[in-house]
Design a protein around this motif. Structure first.
Motif, PDB file in Angstrom:
ATOM      1  N   ASN A 156       0.971  -1.247  -0.208  1.00 14.81           N
ATOM      2  CA  ASN A 156      -0.075   0.049   0.202  1.00 14.81           C
ATOM      3  C   ASN A 156       0.911   1.384  -0.050  1.00 14.81           C
ATOM      4  O   ASN A 156       2.082   1.271   0.585  1.00 14.81           O
ATOM      5  CB  ASN A 156      -0.692   0.142   1.328  1.00 14.81           C
ATOM      6  CG  ASN A 156      -1.634  -1.137   1.168  1.00 14.81           C
ATOM      7  OD1 ASN A 156      -2.848  -1.372   0.492  1.00 14.81           O
ATOM      8  ND2 ASN A 156      -1.619  -1.902   2.299  1.00 14.81           N
ATOM      9  N   TRP A 171       0.420   5.555   0.056  1.00 11.56           N
ATOM     10  CA  TRP A 171      -0.468   6.859   0.141  1.00 11.56           C
ATOM     11  C   TRP A 171       0.078   8.109   0.165  1.00 11.56           C
ATOM     12  O   TRP A 171       1.558   8.139   0.695  1.00 11.56           O
ATOM     13  CB  TRP A 171      -1.459   6.858   1.188  1.00 11.56           C
ATOM     14  CG  TRP A 171      -0.759   6.456   2.459  1.00 11.56           C
ATOM     15  CD1 TRP A 171      -0.617   7.698   3.290  1.00 11.56           C
ATOM     16  CD2 TRP A 171      -0.229   5.561   3.264  1.00 11.56           C
ATOM     17  NE1 TRP A 171       0.059   7.422   4.584  1.00 11.56           N
ATOM     18  CE2 TRP A 171       0.432   6.023   4.508  1.00 11.56           C
ATOM     19  CE3 TRP A 171      -0.226   4.193   2.965  1.00 11.56           C
ATOM     20  CZ2 TRP A 171       1.011   4.977   5.431  1.00 11.56           C
ATOM     21  CZ3 TRP A 171       0.590   3.126   4.020  1.00 11.56           C
ATOM     22  CH2 TRP A 171       1.219   3.922   5.211  1.00 11.56           C
ATOM     23  N   ASP A 176      -4.837   7.338  -1.823  1.00  8.74           N
ATOM     24  CA  ASP A 176      -4.289   5.978  -1.941  1.00  8.74           C
ATOM     25  C   ASP A 176      -3.894   5.499  -3.134  1.00  8.74           C
ATOM     26  O   ASP A 176      -4.696   5.143  -3.794  1.00  8.74           O
ATOM     27  CB  ASP A 176      -5.101   4.860  -1.290  1.00  8.74           C
ATOM     28  CG  ASP A 176      -5.617   5.131   0.179  1.00  8.74           C
ATOM     29  OD1 ASP A 176      -4.463   4.621   0.988  1.00  8.74           O
ATOM     30  OD2 ASP A 176      -6.634   5.639   0.589  1.00  8.74           O
ATOM     31  N   LYS A 191      -3.088   0.139  -3.848  1.00  6.45           N
ATOM     32  CA  LYS A 191      -3.665  -0.577  -2.720  1.00  6.45           C
ATOM     33  C   LYS A 191      -3.490  -2.100  -2.989  1.00  6.45           C
ATOM     34  O   LYS A 191      -3.966  -2.737  -3.766  1.00  6.45           O
ATOM     35  CB  LYS A 191      -5.148  -0.241  -2.944  1.00  6.45           C
ATOM     36  CG  LYS A 191      -5.576   1.106  -2.490  1.00  6.45           C
ATOM     37  CD  LYS A 191      -7.098   1.506  -2.819  1.00  6.45           C
ATOM     38  CE  LYS A 191      -7.083   2.297  -4.166  1.00  6.45           C
ATOM     39  NZ  LYS A 191      -8.258   2.666  -4.509  1.00  6.45           N
ATOM     40  N   GLY A 192      -2.773  -2.695  -2.052  1.00 11.56           N
ATOM     41  CA  GLY A 192      -2.468  -4.224  -1.957  1.00 11.56           C
ATOM     42  C   GLY A 192      -2.146  -4.846  -3.218  1.00 11.56           C
ATOM     43  O   GLY A 192      -2.485  -6.038  -3.465  1.00 11.56           O
ATOM     44  N   TRP A 251       4.683   4.075   2.910  1.00 10.75           N
ATOM     45  CA  TRP A 251       4.062   2.731   2.617  1.00 10.75           C
ATOM     46  C   TRP A 251       4.013   1.530   3.544  1.00 10.75           C
ATOM     47  O   TRP A 251       4.526   1.696   4.540  1.00 10.75           O
ATOM     48  CB  TRP A 251       4.921   2.437   1.255  1.00 10.75           C
ATOM     49  CG  TRP A 251       6.313   1.964   1.662  1.00 10.75           C
ATOM     50  CD1 TRP A 251       7.292   2.815   1.550  1.00 10.75           C
ATOM     51  CD2 TRP A 251       6.989   0.776   1.901  1.00 10.75           C
ATOM     52  NE1 TRP A 251       8.456   2.356   1.885  1.00 10.75           N
ATOM     53  CE2 TRP A 251       8.277   0.832   2.079  1.00 10.75           C
ATOM     54  CE3 TRP A 251       6.486  -0.769   1.717  1.00 10.75           C
ATOM     55  CZ2 TRP A 251       9.135  -0.149   2.340  1.00 10.75           C
ATOM     56  CZ3 TRP A 251       7.427  -1.624   2.188  1.00 10.75           C
ATOM     57  CH2 TRP A 251       8.756  -1.346   2.489  1.00 10.75           C
ATOM     58  N   GLY A 288       3.461  -3.072   3.877  1.00 11.36           N
ATOM     59  CA  GLY A 288       3.434  -4.159   2.839  1.00 11.36           C
ATOM     60  C   GLY A 288       4.904  -4.691   3.123  1.00 11.36           C
ATOM     61  O   GLY A 288       5.734  -4.374   3.959  1.00 11.36           O
ATOM     62  N   GLU A 306      -4.907  -0.763  -7.954  1.00  8.93           N
ATOM     63  CA  GLU A 306      -4.892  -2.086  -7.716  1.00  8.93           C
ATOM     64  C   GLU A 306      -4.672  -2.828  -8.974  1.00  8.93           C
ATOM     65  O   GLU A 306      -4.823  -2.407 -10.193  1.00  8.93           O
ATOM     66  CB  GLU A 306      -6.513  -2.613  -7.490  1.00  8.93           C
ATOM     67  CG  GLU A 306      -6.877  -2.151  -6.068  1.00  8.93           C
ATOM     68  CD  GLU A 306      -8.436  -2.147  -5.816  1.00  8.93           C
ATOM     69  OE1 GLU A 306      -9.169  -2.949  -6.595  1.00  8.93           O
ATOM     70  OE2 GLU A 306      -8.608  -1.506  -4.718  1.00  8.93           O
TER      71      GLU A 306
END
Lengths: 247, 290
Positions: A10, A12, A21, A24-25, A60, A62, A219
């Motif tokens: 992620n 932002w 954002d 995202k993932g 970030w 993840g 995404e």
């Protein structure tokens, strides 16, 4: 072997009502020696992924693993840039206007602690097809394609294994784009480089990459092989739409 | 094709753009002639081929020491070269509008996007601020910007290149010009957004009878979108053809450009690199007049 492993990334920018954002993932793997493409419209977060890997996007979360080593936070250790280098979109903006080609390459080599800088600068210029007569020129004395060659030479200077290419040819004419894409393909074959390439041009990605991820609104909507792309076998409606638009 | 032949909006004859330099006079545009009806006219070529200079010369935007010479540049029969600088100001924006190449340099970095669009709108009409605000939101939506309220509050550096270019197009279309000169308007945009922006311009040509000069380096796009195409090389027009016949173009330069594009349906290991012939730049300019 996995060169780059991105898991649940992620990213932002800003905060409160202005928070965006950007990614995202996002999750994907790039194998050693592979060429992986990221496509999507502007603002879809494809360049932001590259910036997060290199530490240019500070916020970030993840897991990012480069060559088996997880990376953390904003700061990257010095050795990181011996493995990962980036080529930016706009060669007009990414070179220092008052540094000659020799200074640009020499400084990079010096910072990475190489000796025989003189010989290495000469070799780098030959590798990217520029030759010695360009060595003492300034960026304004070079054409767009020649500048992008200097930017590629600079990225190659620390002898990285993973090259992040952020729209390397979108600022160039089609005839020059063909030369740069040929150069990048040759360099990958010669040095066994791994590419992570961002482009909005599906035919460029189709020409350069083995696999690609299609991004939309931050995404990843689909990861597919280029062969599947060529056979128009995209599963997600958005990828099909992109594919239709570029045929 | 639209009604191209009835009236020509713009008639350019024998246009030269020269820049004196230490090494003699450099000719950026060399004897270019063409007409524009209520149609979509494409100008393609590489950087340095003089296509942007042609667009700028029409609006008399080339500053000294640059020199513009032409037999005439007629806008509905009136020669623009004879107009005073004051009269030209009434032409720019109102009658001929231009979308420039790079939104980064054409938007004011210290003004919010909203203020800039409102300013441009109120310069050309006597609308109140509230009206201008609503109209600006409408135009931003028309160029498919998500969340226009946030964009109105934002500064140009917060926008991506694609969004910046759409904002520029929105600003240029508000005064409702007769001719729009679009200089690489969609090169910074992605295919999906490109289509939407082109549709907006297409609608204007159809509904309002606007003339469009579309400057681009993207051959496929021009072949797809325009009615007629001028191909420029080293300041000259080397070939003029109907856009739908661009892929059957004869000139070796045009063929070389077409072949250097990567194609999804025809994969190749190496791309073809253009080999230039000095004779191309010496040949006389082909006329694009009807």
């Amino acid at each position: 072997m996995t060169m780059l492993d991105v898991n649940g990334l992620n990213v932002w920018f800003g905060k409160n009502r202005d928070r965006v954002d950007a990614v995202k993932g996002a999750s994907f793997q790039v194998g050693t020696g592979e060429s992986f493409g990221l496509v999507g419209e502007s603002g879809s977060g494809k360049s932001t992924i590259l910036r997060a890997i290199t530490g240019l996007a500070p916020d970030w979360s993840g897991i990012i693993t480069v060559d088996g080593t997880p990376i953390t936070g904003k700061k990257r250790p010095r050795g990181f840039f011996k493995t990962v280098q980036m080529v930016f979109q706009d060669p007009y903006a990414s070179l220092h206007p008052r540094h000659s080609v020799d200074q640009v390459l020499g400084e990079t080599l010096h910072l990475h602690g190489f000796d025989d800088i003189d010989g290495r600068v000469a070799k780098l210029l030959d590798d990217v097809g520029l030759g010695q007569k360009f060595r003492f020129r300034y960026p304004h004395q070079l054409s767009g394609g020649q500048r992008q060659r200097v930017a590629i030479a600079r990225a190659l200077a620390p002898e990285p294994t993973l090259l992040l290419l952020d729209e390397p040819t979108s600022a160039l004419d089609v005839s020059v784009q063909a030369e740069i894409l040929n150069l990048l393909a040759d360099l990958r074959a010669d040095r066994g480089l791994t590419y992570l390439m961002v482009s909005h041009d599906l035919s460029v990605i189709g020409h350069m990459c083995d696999r690609l991820a299609v991004m939309r609104n931050g995404e990843i909507v689909e990861i597919l092989d280029v062969d599947a792309l060529r056979a128009s076998n995209a599963a997600h409606p958005y990828s099909q739409q992109l594919l239709e638009a570029s045929l | 094709m639209y009604g191209t032949c009835d009236v020509s909006l713009l008639d350019v004859k024998n246009l030269w753009v020269k820049f004196p330099s230490r090494h003699g006079v450099f000719d950026a545009v060399r004897g270019v002639s063409f007409t524009l009806g209520r149609e979509r006219l494409g100008i393609v070529g590489e950087s340095g081929s003089g296509k942007s200079m042609t667009g700028r010369a029409i609006l008399r935007l080339i500053r000294p020491p640059g020199i513009v010479e032409a037999d005439h540049i007629n806008l509905e029969g009136v020669d623009l070269l004879q107009k005073s600088e004051k009269d030209m100001r009434a032409v720019r924006g109102e009658r001929i509008s231009m979308v420039m190449q790079d939104p980064k340099f054409s938007l004011n970095p210290v003004m919010t996007i909203g203020d800039q669009i409102i300013e441009a709108y109120r310069l050309h009409s006597s609308a109140s601020k509230a009206e201008a605000y609503t109209k600006s939101l409408e135009m931003l939506e028309a160029v498919s910007i998500r969340d226009p309220e946030r964009v109105m509050r934002a500064y140009p550096h917060e926008m991506s290149g694609g969004m910046g270019q759409r904002i520029m197009i929105a600003m240029m279309l508000i005064p409702n010009p007769e001719i729009l000169i679009a200089d690489e308007p969609t090169s910074a945009l992605d295919v999906s957004v490109q289509r939407q922006v082109l549709d907006i311009m297409d609608r204007l040509v159809k509904e309002r009878g606007m003339g469009l000069i579309f400057i681009s380096h993207d051959l496929n796009l021009v072949a797809d979108f325009c009615d007629r195409v001028l191909i420029m090389y080293a300041g000259r027009i080397v070939e003029v053809c109907d856009a739908d016949k661009l892929h059957d173009a004869q000139h070796p330069y045009t063929r070389g450009l077409l072949n250097s594009l990567p194609r999804l349906d025809a994969p190749r290991d190496r791309l073809e690199v253009l080999k230039r012939d000095p004779a191309w730049s010496d040949a006389e300019s082909v006329s694009g007049r009807i």
